[in-house]
Design an enzyme around this catalytic site. Structure first.
Site, PDB file in Angstrom:
ATOM      1  N   HIS A 326       9.164-147.309  28.709  1.00  0.00           N
ATOM      2  CA  HIS A 326       9.671-148.332  29.603  1.00  0.00           C
ATOM      3  C   HIS A 326       8.673-148.547  30.731  1.00  0.00           C
ATOM      4  CE1 HIS A 326      12.335-150.202  32.659  1.00  0.00           C
ATOM      5  NE2 HIS A 326      12.930-150.709  31.592  1.00  0.00           N
ATOM      6  N   ASP A 385      17.361-149.765  24.294  1.00  0.00           N
ATOM      7  CA  ASP A 385      17.330-150.411  22.982  1.00  0.00           C
ATOM      8  C   ASP A 385      17.355-149.413  21.829  1.00  0.00           C
ATOM      9  OD1 ASP A 385      17.277-153.030  23.952  1.00  0.00           O
ATOM     10  OD2 ASP A 385      15.114-152.998  24.222  1.00  0.00           O
TER      11      ASP A 385
END
Length: 449
Positions: A326, A385
């Site tokens: 991320h 996700d």
């Protein structure tokens, strides 16, 4: 020359014309992607809405840290921690917090929910003329189109007053879930020759219940399913001002355009495969792993296939393990932690348990495999996700709705950032771009070229 040959002649120099020498980015100290060299974000603004924490900067050094996500100062773990029967749904409370700045009292929340309920209706004939007509294959495009078209039904669309801004935001937060489900069935009717199901919404239901009630042909769902969807909406509701779609909201708002144009632009950004659309890549990669690893419980087999992905020998040949890493979070993504916990509870004792365990194995092994194959030890954690698509699949929610659900949730965050930009931004966002072309080119008349 045939038409196709003519087109090829127009396109053949596309890369050459649009290429910039990559050394210029270092020479001019350009912050590509508005990122510093160490991966930290360039500070482009200030906000009171959310704090996304994933690292510490000490003595100009980026140091990994556990992830934290706070909405208006409240930790996401605390906001979603109440599991009592009296407090089963949170999204409406979170939306109120983001828009209004404080947690609501019971009376304030009931009034807010009542207003959301009153705004779910669409203009007469809107579904047939705007949603079912020329339905494109991607639902995100319909969401953007319908928001732009709703502008025409608003007699005060260009009003920038606080009253109108709040009313417009609440209206879209209320309507987008209905538009999403209606569009899903319109798409299936057009492209799959299936029935167009048009359930009415049930007054008094929460946003999560409304989505499931309208989506399921028999309108049936369990309390646990509604609670899980509610949690997902909360986790996607806001993520700071720096994410691409929220920054898009800020940029468009700073130009003093109308709210409908702003939110439609944010949806266009969220659709992107590097942003909200990334969940499709994650699901596709996970499916390939499931199909090519004979024994999901064998960590050696899983690691071997991950190595093939990292070496660009499998999946999309990018070398990326989707669902890992991320821009901000380093040691942990709190959204992924919460999503993973709920996913584990839902999967326990069901046919999905083996698949859940496979995802946990991928999460655990990916950093080791990347280090071994690439020699890089970048701090890396699973992002939301990794588990969001799995959760939606367990609930029978089709992949077509994964990113649109994200948009329905993020409307509240986008609106909060638009409000803040209107009140505090005051200047059009206009960064500089350095021209790499030196000198002036002499104009050459047509006949001499």
């Amino acid at each position: 020359m045939h038409d196709e040959e003519k087109k090829i002649a127009l396109y053949e120099n596309f890369k050459t014309i649009n290429s910039i020498d990559p050394t210029y980015y270092e020479q001019y100290d350009v912050k590509r992607g508005l990122r510093n060299a160490d991966g930290t974000g360039v500070v482009a603004g200030l906000t009171n809405i959310a704090n996304v924490h994933g690292y510490i900067v000490s003595d100009n050094e980026k140091i990994a840290d556990e992830g934290h996500l706070r909405y208006r100062g409240y930790d996401i773990y605390d906001l979603l921690g109440d599991q009592s029967a009296e407090h089963r749904f949170n999204f409406e409370e979170v939306a109120y917090l983001l828009l209004m700045g404080d947690l609501p009292t019971r009376e304030q929340l009931d009034r807010f929910i009542s207003v959301l309920d009153s705004e779910r209706e669409l203009p007469d004939g809107f579904t047939a003329s705007m949603i079912m007509r020329d339905t494109p294959p991607d639902i995100m495009n319909v969401l953007a189109r319908t928001i732009l078209l709703l502008y025409a039904y608003d007699p005060d669309a260009e009003d920038r007053s606080a009253h109108h801004e709040i009313h417009t935001a609440i209206s879209l937060i209320s309507r987008l879930p209905r538009i999403m489900v209606l569009t899903y069935y319109a798409k299936r009717a057009r492209y799959n020759n299936e029935s167009m199901i048009m359930h009415r919404f049930v007054p008094g239901q929460s946003t999560a219940e409304t989505i499931l009630s309208m989506l399921r042909p028999d309108r049936q769902f369990t309390p646990d399913e509604a609670r899980m969807l509610d949690v997902m909406l909360c986790l996607h509701a806001e993520h700071g001002g720096g994410n691409n779609s929220t920054f898009t909201t800020r940029v468009l708002t700073s130009s003093d355009t109308d709210p409908y144009s702003t939110y439609a632009g944010a949806i266009g950004s969220l659709k992107g495969w590097k942003h909200g659309g990334a969940n499709h890549q994650v699901l596709a990669m996970q499916q390939e792993i499931k199909e090519n690893v004979a024994d999901w419980s064998d960590e050696g087999q899983v690691a071997d296939y991950l190595a093939k992905i990292v070496r660009k020998e499998a999946f999309d040949n990018t070398g990326l393990v989707y669902g890992m890493g991320h821009a901000v979070y380093t040691k942990s993504d709190p959204r992924a932690i919460i999503c993973k916990q709920f996913a584990q509870n839902l999967a326990a004792g069901t046919e999905y348990e083996a698949e859940f365990n496979l995802l946990k194995t991928v999460e655990r092994l990916a950093p080791e495999v990347i280090l071994r194959e690439k020699g890089t030890s970048k701090d890396m954690c699973a992002n939301i996700d990794m588990y969001s698509g799995f959760v939606y699949s367990m609930m029978g929610i089709p992949e077509d709705l994964f990113t649109p659900l994200f948009a329905c949730a993020r409307m509240s965050g986008w609106a909060a950032h638009r409000f803040e930009e209107i009140v505090s931004g005051k200047r059009i966002i206009r960064p500089a771009y350095k021209s790499t072309r030196s000198g002036k080119r002499d104009y050459v008349p047509m006949d001499e070229r």
